[in-house]
Enzyme design. Structure first.
Site, PDB file in Angstrom:
ATOM      1  N   ASP A  60      -1.584  -0.234  12.460  1.00  0.00           N
ATOM      2  CA  ASP A  60      -2.147  -1.045  11.376  1.00  0.00           C
ATOM      3  C   ASP A  60      -1.884  -0.255  10.092  1.00  0.00           C
ATOM      4  O   ASP A  60      -2.386   0.875   9.938  1.00  0.00           O
ATOM      5  CB  ASP A  60      -3.653  -1.230  11.635  1.00  0.00           C
TER       6      ASP A  60
ATOM      7  N   ASN B 130       7.160  -4.108   4.531  1.00  0.00           N
ATOM      8  CA  ASN B 130       7.252  -5.565   4.662  1.00  0.00           C
ATOM      9  C   ASN B 130       5.957  -6.200   5.171  1.00  0.00           C
ATOM     10  O   ASN B 130       5.709  -7.375   4.903  1.00  0.00           O
ATOM     11  CB  ASN B 130       8.421  -5.889   5.607  1.00  0.00           C
TER      12      ASN B 130
ATOM     13  N   SER C  37       6.712 -10.475  -3.963  1.00  0.00           N
ATOM     14  CA  SER C  37       6.794 -11.950  -3.930  1.00  0.00           C
ATOM     15  C   SER C  37       6.910 -12.432  -5.370  1.00  0.00           C
ATOM     16  O   SER C  37       6.383 -11.784  -6.294  1.00  0.00           O
ATOM     17  CB  SER C  37       5.521 -12.534  -3.322  1.00  0.00           C
TER      18      SER C  37
ATOM     19  N   TYR D  94      -3.439 -12.536  -3.245  1.00  0.00           N
ATOM     20  CA  TYR D  94      -2.044 -12.269  -2.875  1.00  0.00           C
ATOM     21  C   TYR D  94      -1.219 -11.883  -4.111  1.00  0.00           C
ATOM     22  O   TYR D  94      -0.445 -10.923  -4.095  1.00  0.00           O
ATOM     23  CB  TYR D  94      -1.483 -13.518  -2.201  1.00  0.00           C
TER      24      TYR D  94
HETATM   25  P1  NAP Z   1       4.942 -13.059   8.930  1.00  0.00           P
HETATM   26  O1  NAP Z   1       5.934 -13.950   9.607  1.00  0.00           O
HETATM   27  O2  NAP Z   1       3.498 -13.410   8.959  1.00  0.00           O
HETATM   28  O3  NAP Z   1       5.168 -11.560   9.458  1.00  0.00           O
HETATM   29  C1  NAP Z   1       4.405 -10.488   8.963  1.00  0.00           C
HETATM   30  C2  NAP Z   1       4.346  -9.412  10.017  1.00  0.00           C
HETATM   31  O4  NAP Z   1       3.492  -8.362   9.522  1.00  0.00           O
HETATM   32  C3  NAP Z   1       3.719  -9.909  11.327  1.00  0.00           C
HETATM   33  O5  NAP Z   1       4.405  -9.392  12.440  1.00  0.00           O
HETATM   34  C4  NAP Z   1       2.304  -9.369  11.217  1.00  0.00           C
HETATM   35  O6  NAP Z   1       1.634  -9.184  12.446  1.00  0.00           O
HETATM   36  C5  NAP Z   1       2.569  -8.028  10.544  1.00  0.00           C
HETATM   37  N1  NAP Z   1       1.327  -7.450  10.032  1.00  0.00           N
HETATM   38  C6  NAP Z   1       0.265  -8.123   9.514  1.00  0.00           C
HETATM   39  N2  NAP Z   1      -0.718  -7.269   9.208  1.00  0.00           N
HETATM   40  C7  NAP Z   1      -0.280  -6.025   9.552  1.00  0.00           C
HETATM   41  C8  NAP Z   1      -0.856  -4.740   9.493  1.00  0.00           C
HETATM   42  N3  NAP Z   1      -2.092  -4.524   9.024  1.00  0.00           N
HETATM   43  N4  NAP Z   1      -0.128  -3.672   9.945  1.00  0.00           N
HETATM   44  C9  NAP Z   1       1.119  -3.858  10.434  1.00  0.00           C
HETATM   45  N5  NAP Z   1       1.708  -5.063  10.513  1.00  0.00           N
HETATM   46  C10 NAP Z   1       1.021  -6.144  10.078  1.00  0.00           C
HETATM   47  O7  NAP Z   1       5.297 -12.947   7.368  1.00  0.00           O
HETATM   48  P2  NAP Z   1       6.706 -13.081   6.633  1.00  0.00           P
HETATM   49  O8  NAP Z   1       6.779 -14.426   6.065  1.00  0.00           O
HETATM   50  O9  NAP Z   1       7.800 -12.550   7.480  1.00  0.00           O
HETATM   51  O10 NAP Z   1       6.436 -12.081   5.418  1.00  0.00           O
HETATM   52  C11 NAP Z   1       6.914 -10.733   5.402  1.00  0.00           C
HETATM   53  C12 NAP Z   1       6.661 -10.169   3.995  1.00  0.00           C
HETATM   54  O11 NAP Z   1       7.351 -10.986   3.037  1.00  0.00           O
HETATM   55  C13 NAP Z   1       5.200 -10.163   3.593  1.00  0.00           C
HETATM   56  O12 NAP Z   1       4.918  -9.007   2.849  1.00  0.00           O
HETATM   57  C14 NAP Z   1       5.080 -11.387   2.722  1.00  0.00           C
HETATM   58  O13 NAP Z   1       4.026 -11.291   1.817  1.00  0.00           O
HETATM   59  C15 NAP Z   1       6.429 -11.389   2.044  1.00  0.00           C
HETATM   60  N6  NAP Z   1       6.832 -12.688   1.509  1.00  0.00           N
HETATM   61  C16 NAP Z   1       6.999 -13.759   2.339  1.00  0.00           C
HETATM   62  C17 NAP Z   1       7.373 -14.988   1.790  1.00  0.00           C
HETATM   63  C18 NAP Z   1       7.575 -16.209   2.622  1.00  0.00           C
HETATM   64  O14 NAP Z   1       7.792 -17.276   2.037  1.00  0.00           O
HETATM   65  N7  NAP Z   1       7.546 -16.135   3.944  1.00  0.00           N
HETATM   66  C19 NAP Z   1       7.571 -15.096   0.405  1.00  0.00           C
HETATM   67  C20 NAP Z   1       7.393 -13.989  -0.396  1.00  0.00           C
HETATM   68  C21 NAP Z   1       7.032 -12.784   0.167  1.00  0.00           C
HETATM   69  P3  NAP Z   1       0.848 -10.423  13.170  1.00  0.00           P
HETATM   70  O15 NAP Z   1       1.757 -10.840  14.248  1.00  0.00           O
HETATM   71  O16 NAP Z   1      -0.431  -9.885  13.663  1.00  0.00           O
HETATM   72  O17 NAP Z   1       0.610 -11.459  12.121  1.00  0.00           O
END
Ligand code: NAP
Length: 246
Positions: A62, A89, A141, A154
């Site tokens: 974590d 990430n 983001s 956020y």
């Molecule tokens: P995602 O599919 O929800 O994946 C995030 C990963 O991080 C998941 O495997 C999650 O685990 C893990 N995680 C959550 N809390 C954690 C913790 N405390 N310690 C370690 N790992 C943890 O999200 P994503 O869309 O790929 O986003 C990845 C990054 O890109 C994030 O920082 C997000 O804010 C950023 N982002 C995403 C978007 C978008 O449109 N998708 C846009 C802008 C920025 P769990 O399996 O438990 O959830």
């Protein structure tokens, strides 16, 4: 292969954008350490990536837990000898209008997205300083640049990541270490799957390119920032959003 003989640590690497970055880096020759919280998904992803012929250490960490982060970084250094690349990430959303936002909702998002980025950067930067080289990329983001109703927590966390990136870039610039951020727009992952269809329609209408991005769009930007081609780029925020924030 652009990352042959390099070791990359990717947080939140078990799925979504983090997994896509991990897979691209592996195809480019990097060995990997993945930090994530769901042991089952993490092991499955690690096994998939090992099939690409790379060494992959999946560690249940974590990122909000300072001692767990420090211990896990030491383990990675023991097992893979070095860390050339850190990708911060791991991130979550927990949306709500500011007047209804619970303190716990604010704290959790700030803890994972911002404090987690700090803790991992602190732990890895120590090893990079000794090696006098390294690449740090944090996934921010566009919401951290332009705001978004319902995402005060956020937006604050991602604006914080951008400010931290620039400060760390200035601290480490003379030591062969670059520190940059990527600001994705709306990317197709489980995070955005949760949005209602109507919200997705509205979003699409705002994106000049007319479509949500793919995780690979962010992964390619990350590859560029950690590659030799970007050796003179630091403190930069690379927007990957189909034109949404311009
Ligand atoms: P995602 O599919 O929800 O994946 C995030 C990963 O991080 C998941 O495997 C999650 O685990 C893990 N995680 C959550 N809390 C954690 C913790 N405390 N310690 C370690 N790992 C943890 O999200 P994503 O869309 O790929 O986003 C990845 C990054 O890109 C994030 O920082 C997000 O804010 C950023 N982002 C995403 C978007 C978008 O449109 N998708 C846009 C802008 C920025 P769990 O399996 O438990 O959830």
């Amino acid at each position: 292969m652009q990352l042959a003989n390099q070791v990359a640590l990717i947080t939140g690497g078990a799925r979504g954008i983090g997994k896509e970055i991990a897979a691209l880096f592996a195809r480019e020759g990097a060995d990997l350490a993945l930090f994530d919280v769901n042991a089952q998904v993490l092991e499955q992803t690690a096994a998939e990536l090992r099939a690409l012929g790379r060494r992959v250490e999946g560690l249940v960490v974590d990122v909000t837990n300072a001692s767990a982060v420090d211990e896990a970084v030491s383990k990675v250094l023991d097992k893979l000898s070095k860390i050339d690349i850190l990708v911060n990430n791991a991130g979550i959303t927990h949306d709500g209008l500011v007047v209804r936002m619970e303190e716990s909702q604010w704290d959790r998002v700030l803890d994972i997205n911002l404090k987690g980025t700090f803790l991992c950067t602190r732990a890895v930067a120590k090893a990079m300083l000794k090696a006098r080289r390294g690449r740090i990329v944090s996934i921010a983001s566009i919401v951290g640049l332009i705001g978004n109703p319902g995402q005060a927590n956020y937006a604050a966390s991602k604006a914080g990541v951008i400010g931290m990136t620039k400060s760390v870039a200035k601290e480490l610039a003379t030591r062969g270490i670059t520190c940059n951020a990527i600001a994705p727009g709306f990317i197709k992952t489980e995070m955005t799957d949760r949005l209602a269809d109507e919200a997705k329609q509205r979003l699409r209408a705002l994106i000049p390119m007319g479509t949500l991005g793919e995780p690979s769009d962010v992964a390619q930007a990350a590859l560029f920032l950690v590659s030799d081609a970007a050796r003179y780029i630091t403190g930069h925020v690379l927007v990957v959003d189909g034109g949404l924030a311009m």
